[in-house]
Design a protein around this motif. Structure first.
Motif, PDB file in Angstrom:
ATOM      1  N   LEU A 109      -4.013 -13.062  12.082  1.00 11.17           N
ATOM      2  CA  LEU A 109      -2.846 -12.835  11.090  1.00 11.17           C
ATOM      3  C   LEU A 109      -2.729 -11.414  10.649  1.00 11.17           C
ATOM      4  N   ILE A 110      -1.495 -11.064  10.521  1.00  6.63           N
ATOM      5  CA  ILE A 110      -1.137  -9.792   9.791  1.00  6.63           C
ATOM      6  C   ILE A 110      -0.449 -10.257   8.585  1.00  6.63           C
ATOM      7  N   PRO A 111      -1.145 -10.247   7.335  1.00 12.57           N
ATOM      8  CA  PRO A 111      -0.414 -10.724   6.131  1.00 12.57           C
ATOM      9  C   PRO A 111       0.384  -9.886   5.472  1.00 12.57           C
ATOM     10  N   GLN A 112       1.229 -10.671   4.723  1.00 11.75           N
ATOM     11  CA  GLN A 112       2.586  -9.955   4.147  1.00 11.75           C
ATOM     12  C   GLN A 112       2.160  -8.849   3.078  1.00 11.75           C
ATOM     13  N   ASP A 113       1.201  -8.785   2.055  1.00 12.53           N
ATOM     14  CA  ASP A 113       0.971  -7.746   1.131  1.00 12.53           C
ATOM     15  C   ASP A 113      -0.340  -7.152   1.526  1.00 12.53           C
ATOM     16  N   PRO A 114      -0.124  -6.039   1.813  1.00 12.22           N
ATOM     17  CA  PRO A 114      -1.365  -5.149   1.993  1.00 12.22           C
ATOM     18  C   PRO A 114      -2.216  -4.949   0.985  1.00 12.22           C
ATOM     19  N   THR A 115      -1.610  -4.848  -0.461  1.00 13.45           N
ATOM     20  CA  THR A 115      -2.145  -4.623  -1.700  1.00 13.45           C
ATOM     21  C   THR A 115      -3.296  -5.758  -1.945  1.00 13.45           C
ATOM     22  N   VAL A 116      -3.054  -6.809  -1.745  1.00 12.67           N
ATOM     23  CA  VAL A 116      -3.902  -7.838  -2.057  1.00 12.67           C
ATOM     24  C   VAL A 116      -4.821  -8.544  -0.866  1.00 12.67           C
ATOM     25  N   SER A 117      -4.486  -7.852   0.388  1.00 15.42           N
ATOM     26  CA  SER A 117      -5.041  -8.872   1.265  1.00 15.42           C
ATOM     27  C   SER A 117      -6.475  -7.862   2.012  1.00 15.42           C
ATOM     28  N   LEU A 118      -6.652  -6.708   1.397  1.00 22.34           N
ATOM     29  CA  LEU A 118      -7.950  -6.066   1.565  1.00 22.34           C
ATOM     30  C   LEU A 118      -9.016  -6.168   0.417  1.00 22.34           C
ATOM     31  N   ASP A 119     -10.264  -6.523   0.523  1.00 22.35           N
ATOM     32  CA  ASP A 119     -11.199  -6.338  -0.662  1.00 22.35           C
ATOM     33  C   ASP A 119     -11.304  -4.872  -1.323  1.00 22.35           C
ATOM     34  N   PRO A 120     -10.834  -5.131  -2.577  1.00 24.68           N
ATOM     35  CA  PRO A 120     -10.747  -3.597  -3.104  1.00 24.68           C
ATOM     36  C   PRO A 120     -12.157  -3.023  -3.372  1.00 24.68           C
ATOM     37  N   THR A 157      -5.961   9.872  11.987  1.00 22.29           N
ATOM     38  CA  THR A 157      -6.875  10.951  12.452  1.00 22.29           C
ATOM     39  C   THR A 157      -7.746  10.843  11.471  1.00 22.29           C
ATOM     40  N   ASP A 158      -8.938  11.726  11.758  1.00 26.29           N
ATOM     41  CA  ASP A 158     -10.080  11.832  10.957  1.00 26.29           C
ATOM     42  C   ASP A 158     -10.467  10.368  10.665  1.00 26.29           C
ATOM     43  N   VAL A 159     -10.995   9.534  11.727  1.00 30.29           N
ATOM     44  CA  VAL A 159     -11.203   8.060  11.612  1.00 30.29           C
ATOM     45  C   VAL A 159     -12.325   7.944  10.986  1.00 30.29           C
ATOM     46  N   GLU A 160     -13.290   8.717  10.936  1.00 29.06           N
ATOM     47  CA  GLU A 160     -14.632   8.447  10.148  1.00 29.06           C
ATOM     48  C   GLU A 160     -14.252   8.697   8.793  1.00 29.06           C
ATOM     49  N   ARG A 161     -13.671   9.435   8.336  1.00 35.18           N
ATOM     50  CA  ARG A 161     -12.960   9.479   6.792  1.00 35.18           C
ATOM     51  C   ARG A 161     -12.225   7.986   6.591  1.00 35.18           C
ATOM     52  N   ARG A 162     -11.538   7.489   7.448  1.00 36.03           N
ATOM     53  CA  ARG A 162     -10.697   6.422   6.956  1.00 36.03           C
ATOM     54  C   ARG A 162     -11.731   5.125   6.965  1.00 36.03           C
ATOM     55  N   TYR A 163     -12.726   5.395   7.896  1.00 32.17           N
ATOM     56  CA  TYR A 163     -13.585   4.255   7.830  1.00 32.17           C
ATOM     57  C   TYR A 163     -14.159   4.254   6.605  1.00 32.17           C
ATOM     58  N   ARG A 164     -14.637   5.115   5.762  1.00 33.45           N
ATOM     59  CA  ARG A 164     -15.346   5.192   4.391  1.00 33.45           C
ATOM     60  C   ARG A 164     -14.494   5.137   3.403  1.00 33.45           C
ATOM     61  N   TYR A 166     -12.023   3.513   0.524  1.00 37.92           N
ATOM     62  CA  TYR A 166     -11.623   2.128   0.039  1.00 37.92           C
ATOM     63  C   TYR A 166     -10.087   2.079  -0.024  1.00 37.92           C
ATOM     64  N   PRO A 167      -9.504   0.621  -0.093  1.00 37.28           N
ATOM     65  CA  PRO A 167      -8.306   0.602  -0.081  1.00 37.28           C
ATOM     66  C   PRO A 167      -7.410   1.363  -0.974  1.00 37.28           C
ATOM     67  N   HIS A 168      -7.807   1.401  -2.310  1.00 36.76           N
ATOM     68  CA  HIS A 168      -7.117   2.263  -3.233  1.00 36.76           C
ATOM     69  C   HIS A 168      -6.826   3.667  -2.839  1.00 36.76           C
ATOM     70  N   GLU A 169      -7.698   4.085  -2.011  1.00 35.73           N
ATOM     71  CA  GLU A 169      -7.343   5.527  -1.410  1.00 35.73           C
ATOM     72  C   GLU A 169      -6.399   5.476  -0.509  1.00 35.73           C
ATOM     73  N   LEU A 170      -5.903   4.458   0.092  1.00 34.15           N
ATOM     74  CA  LEU A 170      -4.562   4.542   1.123  1.00 34.15           C
ATOM     75  C   LEU A 170      -3.613   4.168   0.599  1.00 34.15           C
ATOM     76  N   SER A 171      -2.480   4.483   1.123  1.00 39.15           N
ATOM     77  CA  SER A 171      -1.093   4.029   0.760  1.00 39.15           C
ATOM     78  C   SER A 171      -0.768   2.947   1.450  1.00 39.15           C
ATOM     79  N   GLY A 172       0.427   2.325   0.951  1.00 37.53           N
ATOM     80  CA  GLY A 172       0.767   0.885   1.626  1.00 37.53           C
ATOM     81  C   GLY A 172       0.821   0.778   2.792  1.00 37.53           C
ATOM     82  N   ARG A 177      -1.680  -0.618   8.307  1.00 39.03           N
ATOM     83  CA  ARG A 177      -2.446  -0.158   9.531  1.00 39.03           C
ATOM     84  C   ARG A 177      -3.697  -0.567   9.632  1.00 39.03           C
ATOM     85  N   VAL A 178      -4.546  -0.632   8.436  1.00 39.39           N
ATOM     86  CA  VAL A 178      -5.872  -1.313   8.728  1.00 39.39           C
ATOM     87  C   VAL A 178      -5.841  -2.756   8.931  1.00 39.39           C
TER      88      VAL A 178
END
Length: 550
Positions: A109-120, A157-164, A166-172, A177-178
């Motif tokens: 499943l790819i859910p509708q709202d990325p802001t609430v679908s990831l553990d903060p 890009t810089d995938v290790e940085r993205r790996y580490r 948290y959701p609030h550090e990413l745009s919608g 993409r996550v």
């Protein structure tokens, strides 16, 4: 209700078995021991590598159908008939244990709202890793390496940085993409994408859909795309199934269905697309004059030292619709709040109806509020929860005519009813509570509230972005008619260029607080001068198939 349903050969090979087969599916919700049917006898197949778009308005049953396929109906929902078969497994007969072996691994499943679908409180890399931990034999090091590969696949890009992070550090868009990375981690045969881009700007939406297409082509994954956006369905699917009141009323190849819809409901949906509205070809309001009612010169507004609006200038004439478009964070809504007297400026000049409001206090601005009203994106959140419809519409009258408002009873009833009728609402709605109304009816109440003082200018901040396509079309028709009847001036704020193309006389394109281009609708849409405008126009979904915008 009759159904227009073609028998489709999903691939060039006539004997390829479908990945998903839904046959005569019926789903209901149980409330107070009574079962209410919401999906009735829905039937379709999805072949390997194929994209089926399920389209329809709120309450049509499209999301319920998708959740039934995933075995994710809420506790009071149940499949009451028919079958769902994935490969050779009948999903409607699976136990909870059986679902755990399928969901996430073979169907995701790819859910509708990325802001609430990831553990903060967990890193996004760890959340994608969960899928691999549950459905593969990879050890910790291999899982981390696989997540890096997945993040590269979805364009990070810089995938290790993205790996580490948290959701609030990413745009919608990055959060979405996550979620796509998590959906494809176990290389499923089928992805259910439930409104995966409805919360995203046009350019980010295009990037995410391009990514999903690329992943699908690489892996051969089939996709069921749930959407209310006909443009997205037209651009991105092989087949479209149209759902209305729980029934699949039309089903067929995308190009045929869009070009030659057979069912009246499908035709109505397509006719609701802004570019197909009958008044689009006669856009100029009858009452446009050369009189300038809004003058903005070098307007600047900062938040925390960062410019939200950075030196913009424009003019709006009486009786026209001047639209401001741009992505989230472009500064368009801040501009709207300045014009409505809700946000003070840091520098520059803003004149409304000949009055410089730049240095006015709220008390000094108050007389102008009769003439300049605002309609918000979400009307319900702007209503006092204690108020019924009468009180909501009457509120401006009580505010500006307190002596009348202090009388017992409802002294302004005639004026309230007149405003409601102008907004195409029945007079007997005055005694209802907004929670009893649909989204479109609530927006009409908000428009009635704006009209009751008979203003000259209305600022409309994303007034239809939360509405279904046919309801949005009704609101646009209403606004257009009111403008013609009353000579209203609109400042229309939107990220939806298809809507802007339909309703506007002139357009300003904002990016990062600045106006990068402005001009007539024909100039901006037919001969864009700025590369950013070109990118925005290229990102409009469905422009070729549902009545282009040029």
């Amino acid at each position: 209700m009759s159904v227009v349903h073609e028998t489709i050969t999903p691939t060039t090979e006539t004997h390829v078995a479908p990945v998903l087969r839904v046959a005569n599916l019926r789903v209901g919700y149980r409330v107070n021991d009574q079962l209410t049917p919401v999906v009735r006898d829905v039937t379709f197949d999805v072949a390997p590598g194929q994209v089926l778009a399920l389209v329809g308005e709120s309450g049509s049953g499209k999301t319920t159908t998708a959740h039934a396929v995933l075995g994710l109906l809420p506790g009071n929902g149940e499949v009451t008939g028919g079958s769902i078969t994935f490969r050779d497994q009948v999903l409607t007969e699976l136990s909870a244990k059986g679902w755990r072996s399928i969901r996430g691994r073979a169907i995701s499943l790819i859910p509708q709202d990325p802001t609430v679908s990831l553990d903060p409180v967990r890193r996004v890399g760890h959340q994608v890793e969960d899928v691999l931990r549950l459905h593969t034999e990879l050890d910790a090091r291999a899982r981390r390496e696989r997540v890096h590969e997945l993040f590269e696949l979805v364009g990070f890009t810089d995938v290790e940085r993205r790996y580490r992070q948290y959701p609030h550090e990413l745009s919608g868009g990055m959060r979405q993409r996550v979620l796509i990375a998590a959906a494809v981690a176990a290389e499923p045969d089928l992805i259910i994408a439930d409104e995966p881009t409805s919360a995203l700007d046009a350019t980010v939406q295009k990037q995410v859909l391009d990514l999903l297409d690329e992943v699908r082509l690489r892996t051969g994954t089939s996709v069921v795309l749930v959407t209310h956006d006909l443009g997205v369905a037209a651009d991105r699917s092989d087949l479209i199934g149209v759902l209305h009141q729980g029934e699949l009323v039309e089903f067929g190849p995308t190009a045929r269905l869009v070009a030659d819809p057979q069912h009246p409901y499908t035709r109505r949906l397509l006719d609701s697309v802004p570019s197909r509205r009958p008044w689009v070809r006669d856009r100029t309001p009858v009452a446009v004059t050369t009189e300038t009612v809004i003058e903005v010169d070098e307007l600047r507004k900062d938040y925390g030292g960062v410019p939200a609006v950075d030196g913009i200038s424009f003019r709006v004439r009486r009786g026209e619709t001047y639209s401001i478009v741009g992505e989230s964070g472009s500064g368009k809504s801040t501009t709207a709040r300045v014009l409505a007297g809700l946000t003070e400026v840091d520098s520059g000049r803003v004149a409304l109806l000949g009055t410089d409001i730049t240095r006015l206090s709220r008390r000094e601005f108050r007389p102008l509020r009769r003439d300049v009203q605002i309609v918000y994106q979400n009307p319900y959140s702007s209503f006092d929860p204690r108020f019924d419809v009468y009180d909501v519409v009457d509120e401006p009258l009580r505010s500006f005519e307190p002596r009348r408002g202090l009388r017992r009873g409802r002294p302004n009833r005639d004026r309230v009813v007149a405003a409601m009728e102008a907004a195409a609402l029945p007079a007997d709605f005055v005694d209802r509570h907004p929670r009893e109304l649909s989204g479109g009816q609530r927006q009409r109440v908000a428009i009635a509230r704006a009209l009751v003082l008979e203003p000259k200018v209305i600022v409309l901040d994303e007034p239809i972005s939360a509405l279904d396509v046919s309801v949005a079309a009704q609101i646009l028709d209403l606004l257009r008619g009111l403008q013609r009847e009353r000579g209203l001036t609109y400042v229309f704020i939107s990220h939806d260029l298809a809507v802007v193309r339909a309703i506007s006389d002139r357009v300003a394109v904002m990016r990062e607080g600045r106006i990068v281009e402005q001009g007539t609708v024909d100039q901006v849409f037919s001969s864009p001068a700025d590369d950013y405008t070109v990118r925005l126009l290229d990102a409009i979904a469905g422009r070729d198939l549902i009545g282009g915008l040029s």
